[in-house]
Design an enzyme around this catalytic site. Structure first.
Site, PDB file in Angstrom:
ATOM      1  N   GLY A 309      25.469 -41.747  16.071  1.00  0.00           N
ATOM      2  CA  GLY A 309      26.645 -42.524  15.697  1.00  0.00           C
ATOM      3  C   GLY A 309      27.135 -42.100  14.331  1.00  0.00           C
ATOM      4  O   GLY A 309      27.004 -40.948  13.939  1.00  0.00           O
ATOM      5  N   GLU A 310      27.741 -43.058  13.611  1.00  0.00           N
ATOM      6  CA  GLU A 310      28.244 -42.841  12.248  1.00  0.00           C
ATOM      7  C   GLU A 310      29.450 -41.921  12.186  1.00  0.00           C
ATOM      8  O   GLU A 310      29.970 -41.654  11.119  1.00  0.00           O
ATOM      9  CB  GLU A 310      27.155 -42.266  11.317  1.00  0.00           C
ATOM     10  CG  GLU A 310      25.878 -43.047  11.235  1.00  0.00           C
ATOM     11  CD  GLU A 310      24.841 -42.378  10.338  1.00  0.00           C
ATOM     12  OE1 GLU A 310      25.147 -41.326   9.714  1.00  0.00           O
ATOM     13  OE2 GLU A 310      23.702 -42.892  10.252  1.00  0.00           O
ATOM     14  N   GLY A 311      29.887 -41.366  13.314  1.00  0.00           N
ATOM     15  CA  GLY A 311      30.942 -40.359  13.276  1.00  0.00           C
ATOM     16  C   GLY A 311      30.415 -38.961  13.042  1.00  0.00           C
ATOM     17  O   GLY A 311      31.203 -38.038  12.779  1.00  0.00           O
TER      18      GLY A 311
END
Length: 345
Positions: A309-311
Protein backbone atom coordinates in the site's frame (compact mmCIF):
# COMPACT_ATOMS: atom_id res chain seq x y z
CA UNK A 1 -25.13 16.72 0.74
CA UNK A 2 -25.16 15.63 -2.92
CA UNK A 3 -21.87 15.01 -4.69
CA UNK A 4 -21.31 17.39 -7.57
CA UNK A 5 -18.91 16.59 -10.39
CA UNK A 6 -18.77 17.25 -14.11
CA UNK A 7 -19.23 14.03 -16.11
CA UNK A 8 -15.98 12.82 -17.60
CA UNK A 9 -16.11 12.28 -21.35
CA UNK A 10 -13.39 10.66 -23.41
CA UNK A 11 -12.15 12.45 -26.52
CA UNK A 12 -10.43 10.19 -29.04
CA UNK A 13 -10.09 12.71 -31.86
CA UNK A 14 -6.28 12.60 -31.70
CA UNK A 15 -6.06 8.80 -31.75
CA UNK A 16 -5.17 8.54 -35.43
CA UNK A 17 -2.48 11.20 -35.27
CA UNK A 18 -0.94 9.67 -32.15
CA UNK A 19 -0.95 6.22 -33.73
CA UNK A 20 0.79 7.62 -36.81
CA UNK A 21 3.50 9.28 -34.70
CA UNK A 22 4.09 6.16 -32.60
CA UNK A 23 4.15 3.81 -35.58
CA UNK A 24 6.71 5.86 -37.50
CA UNK A 25 9.34 6.04 -34.76
CA UNK A 26 12.64 4.27 -35.55
CA UNK A 27 11.59 0.84 -34.30
CA UNK A 28 9.72 -2.21 -35.54
CA UNK A 29 5.98 -1.69 -35.41
CA UNK A 30 4.66 -2.28 -31.89
CA UNK A 31 8.09 -3.14 -30.51
CA UNK A 32 7.79 -0.88 -27.45
CA UNK A 33 4.73 -2.85 -26.41
CA UNK A 34 2.70 -1.43 -23.56
CA UNK A 35 4.79 1.77 -23.57
CA UNK A 36 3.18 2.60 -26.91
CA UNK A 37 -0.28 2.07 -25.47
CA UNK A 38 0.67 4.23 -22.51
CA UNK A 39 2.01 7.06 -24.68
CA UNK A 40 -1.19 7.01 -26.73
CA UNK A 41 -3.34 7.06 -23.58
CA UNK A 42 -1.47 9.99 -22.03
CA UNK A 43 -1.67 11.88 -25.31
CA UNK A 44 -5.44 11.37 -25.40
CA UNK A 45 -5.81 12.42 -21.77
CA UNK A 46 -3.84 15.61 -22.35
CA UNK A 47 -5.27 16.07 -25.87
CA UNK A 48 -1.76 16.60 -27.21
CA UNK A 49 0.65 14.92 -29.59
CA UNK A 50 3.42 16.15 -27.30
CA UNK A 51 2.25 15.03 -23.85
CA UNK A 52 4.44 15.74 -20.82
CA UNK A 53 4.61 14.75 -17.19
CA UNK A 54 4.55 17.84 -14.98
CA UNK A 55 4.36 18.14 -11.20
CA UNK A 56 3.58 14.49 -10.42
CA UNK A 57 2.20 13.96 -6.92
CA UNK A 58 1.05 11.10 -4.74
CA UNK A 59 -1.49 11.55 -1.98
CA UNK A 60 -1.58 9.03 0.86
CA UNK A 61 -4.97 9.03 2.58
CA UNK A 62 -5.00 7.59 6.12
CA UNK A 63 -8.00 6.52 8.19
CA UNK A 64 -9.16 3.92 10.68
CA UNK A 65 -11.92 1.33 10.44
CA UNK A 66 -14.34 0.28 13.14
CA UNK A 67 -14.45 -3.26 11.79
CA UNK A 68 -11.06 -3.96 13.40
CA UNK A 69 -13.09 -4.66 16.54
CA UNK A 70 -13.94 -7.98 14.87
CA UNK A 71 -10.30 -9.12 14.97
CA UNK A 72 -9.77 -8.99 11.21
CA UNK A 73 -6.20 -7.61 11.24
CA UNK A 74 -2.85 -9.04 12.30
CA UNK A 75 -1.83 -5.57 13.53
CA UNK A 76 -3.40 -3.33 16.18
CA UNK A 77 -5.25 -0.19 15.09
CA UNK A 78 -2.55 2.05 16.58
CA UNK A 79 -0.34 1.12 13.64
CA UNK A 80 -2.37 3.50 11.47
CA UNK A 81 -1.35 6.63 13.37
CA UNK A 82 2.15 5.28 14.02
CA UNK A 83 2.68 4.84 10.29
CA UNK A 84 1.40 8.36 9.65
CA UNK A 85 4.13 9.53 12.02
CA UNK A 86 6.59 7.46 10.00
CA UNK A 87 5.42 9.14 6.80
CA UNK A 88 5.88 12.56 8.38
CA UNK A 89 9.40 11.55 9.48
CA UNK A 90 10.23 10.46 5.91
CA UNK A 91 10.85 6.92 7.08
CA UNK A 92 8.45 4.81 5.01
CA UNK A 93 8.88 3.10 1.65
CA UNK A 94 6.66 5.66 -0.06
CA UNK A 95 8.91 8.46 1.16
CA UNK A 96 11.94 6.74 -0.36
CA UNK A 97 10.30 5.97 -3.69
CA UNK A 98 8.60 9.34 -4.07
CA UNK A 99 11.85 11.14 -3.30
CA UNK A 100 13.91 9.14 -5.80
CA UNK A 101 11.35 9.92 -8.52
CA UNK A 102 11.06 13.66 -7.74
CA UNK A 103 7.41 13.17 -6.91
CA UNK A 104 5.57 15.42 -4.45
CA UNK A 105 4.08 13.49 -1.53
CA UNK A 106 1.08 14.58 0.52
CA UNK A 107 -0.09 12.86 3.69
CA UNK A 108 -3.78 13.28 4.55
CA UNK A 109 -5.51 12.49 7.83
CA UNK A 110 -8.87 11.44 6.41
CA UNK A 111 -10.11 9.89 9.64
CA UNK A 112 -7.40 8.46 11.89
CA UNK A 113 -8.35 7.54 15.43
CA UNK A 114 -5.65 9.75 16.92
CA UNK A 115 -5.22 13.44 17.72
CA UNK A 116 -2.15 14.60 15.80
CA UNK A 117 -2.63 18.30 16.41
CA UNK A 118 -1.22 20.81 13.93
CA UNK A 119 1.71 19.16 12.18
CA UNK A 120 4.00 20.25 9.39
CA UNK A 121 3.40 18.06 6.38
CA UNK A 122 0.05 16.65 7.54
CA UNK A 123 -3.11 17.74 5.76
CA UNK A 124 -5.96 17.60 8.27
CA UNK A 125 -9.13 16.51 6.52
CA UNK A 126 -10.32 14.33 9.41
CA UNK A 127 -13.93 13.26 8.98
CA UNK A 128 -14.06 11.51 12.35
CA UNK A 129 -12.05 9.13 14.57
CA UNK A 130 -12.42 6.23 12.17
CA UNK A 131 -15.57 4.68 10.76
CA UNK A 132 -18.10 2.60 12.67
CA UNK A 133 -17.97 -1.19 12.75
CA UNK A 134 -19.83 -2.27 9.63
CA UNK A 135 -20.35 -5.71 11.15
CA UNK A 136 -22.92 -3.99 13.38
CA UNK A 137 -23.98 -0.80 11.57
CA UNK A 138 -23.08 1.16 8.41
CA UNK A 139 -19.51 2.44 8.48
CA UNK A 140 -20.63 5.95 7.51
CA UNK A 141 -23.82 7.88 7.14
CA UNK A 142 -24.66 9.11 3.67
CA UNK A 143 -23.74 12.62 4.80
CA UNK A 144 -20.36 11.52 6.17
CA UNK A 145 -19.57 9.64 2.98
CA UNK A 146 -20.50 12.61 0.80
CA UNK A 147 -18.44 14.93 2.98
CA UNK A 148 -15.38 12.69 2.64
CA UNK A 149 -15.78 12.51 -1.13
CA UNK A 150 -16.11 16.28 -1.36
CA UNK A 151 -12.99 16.74 0.76
CA UNK A 152 -11.09 14.60 -1.75
CA UNK A 153 -12.41 16.67 -4.63
CA UNK A 154 -11.48 19.93 -2.94
CA UNK A 155 -7.97 18.66 -2.24
CA UNK A 156 -7.34 17.82 -5.90
CA UNK A 157 -8.44 21.31 -6.86
CA UNK A 158 -5.39 22.68 -5.00
CA UNK A 159 -2.87 20.71 -7.10
CA UNK A 160 -0.99 22.07 -10.10
CA UNK A 161 0.48 18.96 -11.77
CA UNK A 162 -1.01 16.61 -14.35
CA UNK A 163 -0.27 13.21 -12.78
CA UNK A 164 -1.80 12.10 -9.49
CA UNK A 165 -0.97 8.84 -7.74
CA UNK A 166 -3.09 7.44 -4.94
CA UNK A 167 -2.00 5.66 -1.77
CA UNK A 168 -3.58 4.74 1.56
CA UNK A 169 -2.91 3.68 5.12
CA UNK A 170 -5.51 2.18 7.44
CA UNK A 171 -5.53 -0.98 9.51
CA UNK A 172 -8.61 -2.94 8.43
CA UNK A 173 -8.96 -1.39 5.01
CA UNK A 174 -8.42 -4.60 3.06
CA UNK A 175 -11.58 -5.87 4.77
CA UNK A 176 -13.47 -2.79 3.62
CA UNK A 177 -12.05 -3.13 0.10
CA UNK A 178 -13.00 -6.81 -0.09
CA UNK A 179 -16.56 -6.00 0.98
CA UNK A 180 -16.81 -3.26 -1.65
CA UNK A 181 -15.44 -5.58 -4.32
CA UNK A 182 -17.94 -8.30 -3.44
CA UNK A 183 -20.92 -5.97 -3.42
CA UNK A 184 -20.04 -4.11 -6.62
CA UNK A 185 -18.72 -6.99 -8.76
CA UNK A 186 -20.57 -10.00 -7.38
CA UNK A 187 -17.31 -11.88 -6.86
CA UNK A 188 -17.68 -14.44 -4.04
CA UNK A 189 -16.30 -13.12 -0.73
CA UNK A 190 -13.84 -16.02 -0.53
CA UNK A 191 -12.18 -14.76 -3.73
CA UNK A 192 -12.07 -11.16 -2.48
CA UNK A 193 -10.39 -11.62 0.91
CA UNK A 194 -6.67 -12.06 1.48
CA UNK A 195 -4.00 -11.95 4.13
CA UNK A 196 -3.90 -8.15 4.30
CA UNK A 197 -1.11 -7.27 6.72
CA UNK A 198 -0.26 -10.92 7.24
CA UNK A 199 -3.20 -12.95 8.56
CA UNK A 200 -2.94 -16.71 8.97
CA UNK A 201 -5.21 -19.01 6.98
CA UNK A 202 -7.58 -19.13 9.96
CA UNK A 203 -7.48 -15.34 10.14
CA UNK A 204 -8.39 -15.02 6.48
CA UNK A 205 -11.32 -17.39 6.98
CA UNK A 206 -12.49 -15.33 9.96
CA UNK A 207 -12.28 -12.15 7.85
CA UNK A 208 -14.35 -13.85 5.17
CA UNK A 209 -17.04 -14.82 7.67
CA UNK A 210 -17.16 -11.30 9.13
CA UNK A 211 -17.72 -9.85 5.67
CA UNK A 212 -20.33 -12.43 4.72
CA UNK A 213 -22.30 -11.77 7.89
CA UNK A 214 -22.09 -8.00 7.35
CA UNK A 215 -23.20 -8.32 3.74
CA UNK A 216 -26.23 -10.33 4.85
CA UNK A 217 -27.01 -7.77 7.53
CA UNK A 218 -26.84 -4.85 5.08
CA UNK A 219 -28.46 -6.56 2.11
CA UNK A 220 -30.32 -3.37 1.23
CA UNK A 221 -27.12 -1.52 0.28
CA UNK A 222 -27.12 -1.83 -3.51
CA UNK A 223 -26.33 1.51 -5.16
CA UNK A 224 -22.61 2.44 -5.34
CA UNK A 225 -22.80 5.33 -2.86
CA UNK A 226 -24.86 3.25 -0.44
CA UNK A 227 -22.33 0.43 -0.68
CA UNK A 228 -19.47 2.87 -0.12
CA UNK A 229 -21.13 4.40 2.94
CA UNK A 230 -22.01 1.02 4.39
CA UNK A 231 -18.73 -0.84 3.93
CA UNK A 232 -16.09 1.73 2.99
CA UNK A 233 -13.77 4.00 4.90
CA UNK A 234 -13.11 7.70 5.09
CA UNK A 235 -9.89 7.28 3.10
CA UNK A 236 -11.62 5.16 0.44
CA UNK A 237 -14.45 7.68 0.05
CA UNK A 238 -11.98 10.55 -0.08
CA UNK A 239 -9.99 8.77 -2.78
CA UNK A 240 -13.12 8.11 -4.84
CA UNK A 241 -13.98 11.80 -4.76
CA UNK A 242 -10.39 12.80 -5.54
CA UNK A 243 -10.35 10.46 -8.53
CA UNK A 244 -13.53 11.93 -9.99
CA UNK A 245 -12.14 15.44 -9.66
CA UNK A 246 -8.74 14.47 -11.08
CA UNK A 247 -10.38 12.94 -14.15
CA UNK A 248 -12.56 16.02 -14.53
CA UNK A 249 -9.31 18.02 -14.64
CA UNK A 250 -7.86 15.65 -17.28
CA UNK A 251 -5.09 14.41 -15.03
CA UNK A 252 -3.44 11.00 -15.35
CA UNK A 253 -4.67 8.87 -12.43
CA UNK A 254 -1.94 6.49 -11.24
CA UNK A 255 -3.75 3.64 -9.48
CA UNK A 256 -1.93 1.67 -6.77
CA UNK A 257 -3.07 -1.60 -5.20
CA UNK A 258 -6.16 -3.33 -3.85
CA UNK A 259 -7.61 -0.61 -1.62
CA UNK A 260 -7.00 2.18 -4.14
CA UNK A 261 -8.56 -0.01 -6.83
CA UNK A 262 -11.64 -0.51 -4.64
CA UNK A 263 -12.05 3.28 -4.44
CA UNK A 264 -11.74 3.45 -8.21
CA UNK A 265 -14.35 0.70 -8.54
CA UNK A 266 -16.85 2.95 -6.76
CA UNK A 267 -15.87 5.97 -8.88
CA UNK A 268 -16.17 3.89 -12.07
CA UNK A 269 -19.64 2.72 -11.12
CA UNK A 270 -20.60 6.40 -10.83
CA UNK A 271 -18.74 7.52 -13.96
CA UNK A 272 -17.43 4.69 -16.20
CA UNK A 273 -15.42 7.03 -18.46
CA UNK A 274 -13.03 7.67 -15.55
CA UNK A 275 -11.20 4.50 -16.58
CA UNK A 276 -9.87 6.27 -19.68
CA UNK A 277 -7.79 8.41 -17.34
CA UNK A 278 -6.39 5.56 -15.21
CA UNK A 279 -2.96 3.99 -15.45
CA UNK A 280 -2.77 0.86 -13.31
CA UNK A 281 0.62 0.75 -11.64
CA UNK A 282 0.79 -2.89 -10.65
CA UNK A 283 -1.03 -6.07 -9.72
CA UNK A 284 -0.53 -6.64 -6.01
CA UNK A 285 -0.04 -9.89 -4.15
CA UNK A 286 -3.30 -9.34 -2.25
CA UNK A 287 -5.84 -12.02 -3.08
CA UNK A 288 -8.62 -10.54 -5.15
CA UNK A 289 -6.67 -7.70 -6.72
CA UNK A 290 -6.09 -9.58 -9.98
CA UNK A 291 -9.81 -10.28 -10.32
CA UNK A 292 -10.67 -6.71 -9.38
CA UNK A 293 -8.32 -5.45 -12.11
CA UNK A 294 -9.94 -7.85 -14.57
CA UNK A 295 -13.38 -6.49 -13.68
CA UNK A 296 -12.07 -3.01 -14.54
CA UNK A 297 -10.51 -4.32 -17.78
CA UNK A 298 -7.19 -3.05 -16.46
CA UNK A 299 -3.71 -3.91 -17.66
CA UNK A 300 -1.18 -3.21 -14.88
CA UNK A 301 2.31 -2.00 -15.72
CA UNK A 302 4.18 -4.01 -13.07
CA UNK A 303 3.98 -7.37 -11.34
CA UNK A 304 6.24 -7.19 -8.27
CA UNK A 305 4.17 -9.13 -5.70
CA UNK A 306 3.74 -5.94 -3.67
CA UNK A 307 1.18 -5.78 -0.86
CA UNK A 308 2.35 -2.77 1.10
CA UNK A 309 0.00 0.00 0.00
CA UNK A 310 1.05 3.59 0.74
CA UNK A 311 1.09 4.34 -2.99
CA UNK A 312 4.41 2.51 -3.38
CA UNK A 313 3.36 0.86 -6.63
CA UNK A 314 2.34 4.24 -8.03
CA UNK A 315 5.76 5.69 -7.26
CA UNK A 316 7.58 2.71 -8.76
CA UNK A 317 5.56 2.95 -11.99
CA UNK A 318 6.16 6.67 -12.47
CA UNK A 319 9.41 6.25 -14.50
CA UNK A 320 7.42 4.28 -17.08
CA UNK A 321 5.13 7.26 -17.61
CA UNK A 322 8.20 9.43 -18.21
CA UNK A 323 9.56 6.84 -20.65
CA UNK A 324 6.30 6.76 -22.59
CA UNK A 325 6.05 10.51 -23.14
CA UNK A 326 9.80 10.88 -23.72
CA UNK A 327 9.98 8.36 -26.54
CA UNK A 328 7.01 10.02 -28.20
CA UNK A 329 8.62 13.45 -27.92
CA UNK A 330 12.32 12.70 -28.42
CA UNK A 331 12.67 9.55 -30.51
CA UNK A 332 13.43 10.07 -34.18
CA UNK A 333 11.08 9.01 -36.93
CA UNK A 334 12.23 6.98 -39.92
CA UNK A 335 11.93 10.11 -42.02
CA UNK A 336 13.85 12.44 -39.73
CA UNK A 337 16.64 9.91 -39.16
CA UNK A 338 16.76 8.83 -42.82
CA UNK A 339 16.34 5.21 -41.80
CA UNK A 340 14.67 2.86 -44.24
CA UNK A 341 11.29 1.54 -43.15
CA UNK A 342 10.17 -2.07 -43.40
CA UNK A 343 9.17 -3.03 -46.90
CA UNK A 344 5.64 -4.10 -47.68
CA UNK A 345 6.77 -7.68 -48.53
Amino acid sequence: MPISYIPVTANTSLAGELDHLINHKTKPLGSLGHLETLARQIGLIQQSTQPAITGPAIIVFAADHGVVAEGISAYPQDVTWQMVENFLANGAAINVFARQNNCALYIVDAGVKHAFGPRDGLLDRKQGPGTRNFAAEPAMTAQECASAMQAGMDLVDTLQGNVLGFGEMGIGNTTAAAALMHKLTGTPVAKCVGAGTGLSADGVLHKQRVIEAAVAKHAGAIEPLDVLATFGGFEIAMMAGAMLKAAERRMVLLIDGFIVSSALLVAARLQPAILDYCVFAHCSDENGHRQLLASLDARPLLQLDLRLGEGTGSALALPLLHAAVNFLDQMATFGSAQVSEKSAH
